[in-house]
Design a protein around this motif. Structure first.
Motif, mmCIF file in Angstrom:
data_model
loop_
_atom_site.group_PDB
_atom_site.id
_atom_site.type_symbol
_atom_site.label_atom_id
_atom_site.label_comp_id
_atom_site.label_asym_id
_atom_site.label_seq_id
_atom_site.Cartn_x
_atom_site.Cartn_y
_atom_site.Cartn_z
ATOM 1 N N ARG A 146 0.872 -1.090 -0.069
ATOM 2 C CA ARG A 146 0.621 0.248 0.163
ATOM 3 C C ARG A 146 0.837 1.343 -0.034
ATOM 4 N NH1 ARG A 146 -4.311 -0.748 -2.514
ATOM 5 N NH2 ARG A 146 -6.468 -1.738 -1.064
ATOM 6 N N GLY A 147 1.834 1.193 0.440
ATOM 7 C CA GLY A 147 2.761 2.573 0.755
ATOM 8 C C GLY A 147 2.479 3.041 1.582
ATOM 9 N N TRP A 148 2.471 2.195 2.792
ATOM 10 C CA TRP A 148 2.461 2.959 3.790
ATOM 11 C C TRP A 148 4.159 2.252 4.995
ATOM 12 C CZ3 TRP A 148 -2.771 0.680 5.446
ATOM 13 C CH2 TRP A 148 -3.904 0.918 4.394
ATOM 14 N N ASP A 149 3.801 2.719 6.043
ATOM 15 C CA ASP A 149 5.189 2.603 6.868
ATOM 16 C C ASP A 149 4.683 0.663 7.146
ATOM 17 O OD1 ASP A 149 6.603 3.215 8.619
ATOM 18 O OD2 ASP A 149 6.273 2.396 10.186
ATOM 19 N N ALA A 150 5.728 -0.019 6.849
ATOM 20 C CA ALA A 150 5.781 -1.323 7.222
ATOM 21 C C ALA A 150 5.619 -1.803 8.764
ATOM 22 C CB ALA A 150 6.376 -2.226 6.479
ATOM 23 N N GLU A 151 6.040 -0.891 9.708
ATOM 24 C CA GLU A 151 6.376 -0.417 10.833
ATOM 25 C C GLU A 151 4.895 -0.523 11.500
ATOM 26 O OE1 GLU A 151 8.408 -3.202 11.895
ATOM 27 O OE2 GLU A 151 9.373 -3.320 10.376
ATOM 28 N N SER A 152 4.598 0.750 10.964
ATOM 29 C CA SER A 152 3.791 1.320 12.031
ATOM 30 C C SER A 152 2.169 1.052 11.327
ATOM 31 C CB SER A 152 3.565 2.823 12.433
ATOM 32 O OG SER A 152 3.304 3.269 11.055
ATOM 33 N N GLY A 153 1.941 0.976 10.159
ATOM 34 C CA GLY A 153 0.700 0.803 9.735
ATOM 35 C C GLY A 153 0.392 1.942 9.396
ATOM 36 N N LEU A 154 1.434 2.949 9.178
ATOM 37 C CA LEU A 154 0.145 4.888 9.425
ATOM 38 C C LEU A 154 0.610 4.612 7.869
ATOM 39 C CD1 LEU A 154 1.188 6.919 12.022
ATOM 40 C CD2 LEU A 154 -0.611 5.277 11.612
ATOM 41 N N GLN A 155 0.232 5.519 6.869
ATOM 42 C CA GLN A 155 -0.198 6.292 6.086
ATOM 43 C C GLN A 155 1.477 7.270 5.229
ATOM 44 O OE1 GLN A 155 -3.941 7.212 5.953
ATOM 45 N NE2 GLN A 155 -4.175 5.876 4.003
ATOM 46 N N LYS A 156 1.798 7.249 3.958
ATOM 47 C CA LYS A 156 2.541 8.315 4.387
ATOM 48 C C LYS A 156 2.609 8.962 2.908
ATOM 49 C CE LYS A 156 6.728 4.156 3.872
ATOM 50 N NZ LYS A 156 7.756 3.971 2.721
ATOM 51 N N ALA A 157 3.004 10.383 3.600
ATOM 52 C CA ALA A 157 2.320 11.332 2.576
ATOM 53 C C ALA A 157 2.155 11.315 1.483
ATOM 54 C CB ALA A 157 3.365 12.710 3.594
ATOM 55 N N GLU A 158 3.417 11.196 0.694
ATOM 56 C CA GLU A 158 3.486 10.336 -0.412
ATOM 57 C C GLU A 158 3.166 10.176 -1.244
ATOM 58 O OE1 GLU A 158 7.974 8.791 -1.864
ATOM 59 O OE2 GLU A 158 8.006 7.785 0.023
ATOM 60 N N THR A 159 2.354 8.799 -0.279
ATOM 61 C CA THR A 159 1.509 7.939 -0.882
ATOM 62 C C THR A 159 0.194 8.365 -1.218
ATOM 63 O OG1 THR A 159 2.855 5.949 -0.031
ATOM 64 C CG2 THR A 159 0.135 5.427 -0.662
ATOM 65 N N LEU A 160 -0.312 9.716 -0.258
ATOM 66 C CA LEU A 160 -1.536 9.862 -0.326
ATOM 67 C C LEU A 160 -1.479 11.432 -1.280
ATOM 68 C CD1 LEU A 160 -2.280 10.360 2.736
ATOM 69 C CD2 LEU A 160 -3.245 8.769 1.781
ATOM 70 N N ALA A 161 -0.368 11.398 -1.272
ATOM 71 C CA ALA A 161 -0.104 12.500 -2.178
ATOM 72 C C ALA A 161 -0.596 12.299 -4.155
ATOM 73 C CB ALA A 161 1.137 13.803 -2.567
ATOM 74 N N GLY A 162 0.147 11.316 -3.965
ATOM 75 C CA GLY A 162 -0.223 10.490 -5.420
ATOM 76 C C GLY A 162 -1.224 10.129 -6.024
ATOM 77 N N LEU A 163 -1.668 9.787 -4.957
ATOM 78 C CA LEU A 163 -2.834 9.437 -4.856
ATOM 79 C C LEU A 163 -4.553 11.057 -4.574
ATOM 80 C CD1 LEU A 163 -3.151 6.268 -2.774
ATOM 81 C CD2 LEU A 163 -3.999 6.342 -5.061
ATOM 82 N N GLY A 164 -3.991 12.038 -4.800
ATOM 83 C CA GLY A 164 -4.680 13.246 -5.325
ATOM 84 C C GLY A 164 -4.912 13.161 -3.598
ATOM 85 N N LEU A 165 -4.398 12.809 -2.114
ATOM 86 C CA LEU A 165 -5.343 13.317 -1.098
ATOM 87 C C LEU A 165 -4.772 14.070 -0.234
ATOM 88 C CD1 LEU A 165 -6.169 9.475 -0.253
ATOM 89 C CD2 LEU A 165 -8.182 11.295 -1.194
ATOM 90 N N SER A 166 -4.012 15.196 -1.360
ATOM 91 C CA SER A 166 -3.099 16.223 0.120
ATOM 92 C C SER A 166 -3.779 16.580 1.024
ATOM 93 C CB SER A 166 -2.065 17.118 -0.743
ATOM 94 O OG SER A 166 -1.839 16.211 -2.328
ATOM 95 N N ASP A 167 -4.943 17.006 0.698
ATOM 96 C CA ASP A 167 -6.356 17.626 2.104
ATOM 97 C C ASP A 167 -5.848 17.260 3.501
ATOM 98 O OD1 ASP A 167 -7.166 15.679 1.079
ATOM 99 O OD2 ASP A 167 -9.486 17.041 1.060
ATOM 100 N N LEU A 168 -6.221 15.324 2.450
ATOM 101 C CA LEU A 168 -5.814 14.635 4.020
ATOM 102 C C LEU A 168 -4.701 14.678 4.664
ATOM 103 C CD1 LEU A 168 -8.007 12.425 4.802
ATOM 104 C CD2 LEU A 168 -6.712 10.603 3.644
ATOM 105 N N VAL A 169 -3.614 14.795 4.209
ATOM 106 C CA VAL A 169 -2.503 14.764 4.801
ATOM 107 C C VAL A 169 -2.261 15.756 5.667
ATOM 108 C CG1 VAL A 169 0.495 15.091 3.711
ATOM 109 C CG2 VAL A 169 -1.417 13.239 3.130
ATOM 110 N N GLN A 170 -2.392 16.923 5.367
ATOM 111 C CA GLN A 170 -3.053 17.717 6.497
ATOM 112 C C GLN A 170 -3.440 18.030 7.668
ATOM 113 O OE1 GLN A 170 -0.788 20.485 5.921
ATOM 114 N NE2 GLN A 170 0.074 19.408 3.498
ATOM 115 N N GLU A 171 -4.567 16.633 7.588
ATOM 116 C CA GLU A 171 -5.085 16.528 8.823
ATOM 117 C C GLU A 171 -4.365 15.377 9.210
ATOM 118 O OE1 GLU A 171 -9.768 16.025 8.780
ATOM 119 O OE2 GLU A 171 -9.741 16.954 6.658
ATOM 120 N N LEU A 172 -3.434 14.363 8.884
ATOM 121 C CA LEU A 172 -3.409 13.612 9.404
ATOM 122 C C LEU A 172 -2.557 14.658 10.273
ATOM 123 C CD1 LEU A 172 -3.232 10.561 7.306
ATOM 124 C CD2 LEU A 172 -5.421 11.003 9.957
ATOM 125 N N LYS A 173 -1.675 15.193 10.070
ATOM 126 C CA LYS A 173 -0.066 16.226 10.492
ATOM 127 C C LYS A 173 -0.159 16.593 11.627
ATOM 128 C CE LYS A 173 2.916 16.614 6.389
ATOM 129 N NZ LYS A 173 3.305 17.804 5.221
#
Length: 463
Positions: A429-456
């Motif tokens: 999925r392009g997530w962090d393999a240890e924590s299971g959290l999404q990576k900012a670059e993965t969400l940005a590549g899917l057009g979900l940059s607005d979600l990146v800011q909320e999760l930060k």
């Protein structure tokens, strides 16, 4: 599962029937709703041809309840594997589908002299009283277990357990629940809440399948490994996803019992699994190899399928009675999408829409309090309670190498295997393999940059 009214696709045509193709326009554009009506008609015919199959064997004794035909939703031209019409010995014509027809079936058929018509009527009673058949099945199973263990008595419940399996018992129970009378008032809140009210001893008699109100834990990871990821990563029972594995396996089980009932040989099973699950090893349900990729494919396809309103009763068309190799067409959904929208999209492109939806859901869940380390997990029974039987597969058999048949009866899920599959899934999925959290670059590549800011803001993303 969803009953969608519609045309032969069991989906897009549900929204835009053939009479309305020219009348409906995409809101705000003035363009026709269907970019290529002729191509859509051609694909409809292809879907009907691929889907056309022999009827499933009805579970009832034919002299008591006889199948009279399919009962697809309005305008649907597909052979629905779930909805069938039946005629009872007393002259009633009814429609029954999937799990709902089995709400009382085991107890009726286990009672000598009781007509199978009682099982048919039980579904109708639930429908009339707006009672969930999945929850009702769990309740009856729990009551049966409690009585046998001596935990409950007739006096405590107001029920006559000696009549379990008869129509009067079911009618009495259903009416007590619907009217919240006596013990029915406790059960009306659902079995989980009944357990909270009655305490640990009551909960000790729950079946493994009691994992939610109107929910279940059918097709667990003990028998079908990739289902462990589907259960762990979804906030609800992912039944449409589970059907991909259970239906293909069920058709193979049918072929093992009677080769004329299904075209799904072991070779067909392996070919369909490779095509639809994206990995040559995904077919082998005795190893974790390829299961993370299979789960990702199933999730993406299901979210895209649901968004297209394609009915779970027919889609995806993994196998066909009418192709030379009996393997279905994994590109049909994307071709239908292209014909309707005019946006040329292939199978991978359509799946990316599903991937985007899944990641959006994941981000929202994290924002609302989900935590991978405590929530991307499975119920303990998967690891310590050996599987004994499965719906549509009582002996829990799966394909082995060549023509070998392997049984998973008595198996549990190994924790290390689950941890390995989950880490592989995170990586895919392009997530962090240890924590299971999404990576900012993965969400940005899917057009979900607005979600990146909320999760930060809540430190729930890997930068």
């Amino acid at each position: 599962m969803t009953d969608n009214e519609g045309s032969a696709t069991g989906g897009f045509g549900a929204v835009m029937g053939s009479k309305n193709l020219k009348a409906v326009a995409v809101l705000g554009t003035g363009r026709p709703a269907v970019a290529n009506p002729e191509e859509l008609k051609r694909l409809n015919k292809l879907a009907v041809q691929l889907n056309k199959r022999d009827p499933l064997v009805a579970p009832y004794p034919e002299e008591q309840v006889r199948r009279t035909g399919k009962s697809s939703c309005y305008q649907c031209g597909l052979d629905c594997k779930y909805r069938n019409s039946f005629r009872t010995a007393s002259g009633k014509n009814v429609v029954r589908k999937c799990q709902s027809m089995f709400v009382y079936f085991p107890w009726v058929m286990g009672r000598p002299g009781e007509s199978a018509e009682t099982a048919v009527d039980a579904t109708g009673i639930c429908n009339d009283l707006s009672i969930c058949t999945m929850e009702m099945y769990n309740i009856i199973q729990w009551l049966d277990t409690c009585y046998k263990a001596g935990y409950l008595t007739d006096k405590e419940t107001g029920l006559e357990i000696a009549k379990l399996g008869t129509r009067p018992f079911f009618e009495n129970l259903a009416n007590m629940i619907a009217r919240r009378e006596g013990f029915g008032d406790i059960l009306a809140a659902g079995l989980l809440r009944a357990g909270e009210k009655l305490g640990d001893e009551a909960r000790a008699h729950f079946a493994n399948e009691v994992s939610g109100v109107g929910d279940g834990a059918n097709y667990s990871a003990r028998e079908y490994l990739m289902n462990g990821l589907l259960y762990a990563l979804e906030p609800r029972q992912p039944i449409a996803m589970l059907h991909e594995i259970s239906w293909l396996t069920g058709l193979w089980v049918m072929h093992q019992s009677n080769p004329e009932s299904s075209p799904v040989t072991s070779a067909v099973f392996r070919a369909a699994a490779a095509k639809f699950w994206g990995n040559e090893q995904a077919w082998d349900l005795n190893t974790h190899a390829g299961k993370a990729e299979a789960a990702a494919k199933i999730i993406d396809r299901t979210y895209a399928k649901d968004s297209l309103l394609l009915c779970d009763s027919a889609w995806p068309m993994m196998v066909s009675w009418n192709t030379p190799d009996h393997v279905g067409d994994a590109t049909l959904e994307s071709r239908i999408f292209s014909a309707v929208t005019g946006m040329e999209t292939d199978e991978a492109g359509l799946h990316q829409y599903g991937e985007r939806i899944f990641n959006l859901q994941r981000g929202v869940l994290l924002r609302e309090g989900r935590r991978p380390e405590t929530d991307d997990v499975l119920k303990e029974f998967n690891f310590n309670d050996p599987v004994e039987t499965v719906f549509m597969n009582p002996d829990v058999i799966v394909p082995g190498p060549g023509e070998e048949v392997v049984s998973r009866k008595g198996q549990t899920l190994d924790r290390d295997v689950f941890d390995t599959m989950r880490k592989e899934f995170y990586n895919l999925r392009g997530w962090d393999a240890e924590s299971g959290l999404q990576k900012a670059e993965t969400l940005a590549g899917l057009g979900l940059s607005d979600l990146v800011q909320e999760l930060k803001q809540i430190d729930m993303i890997v930068k």
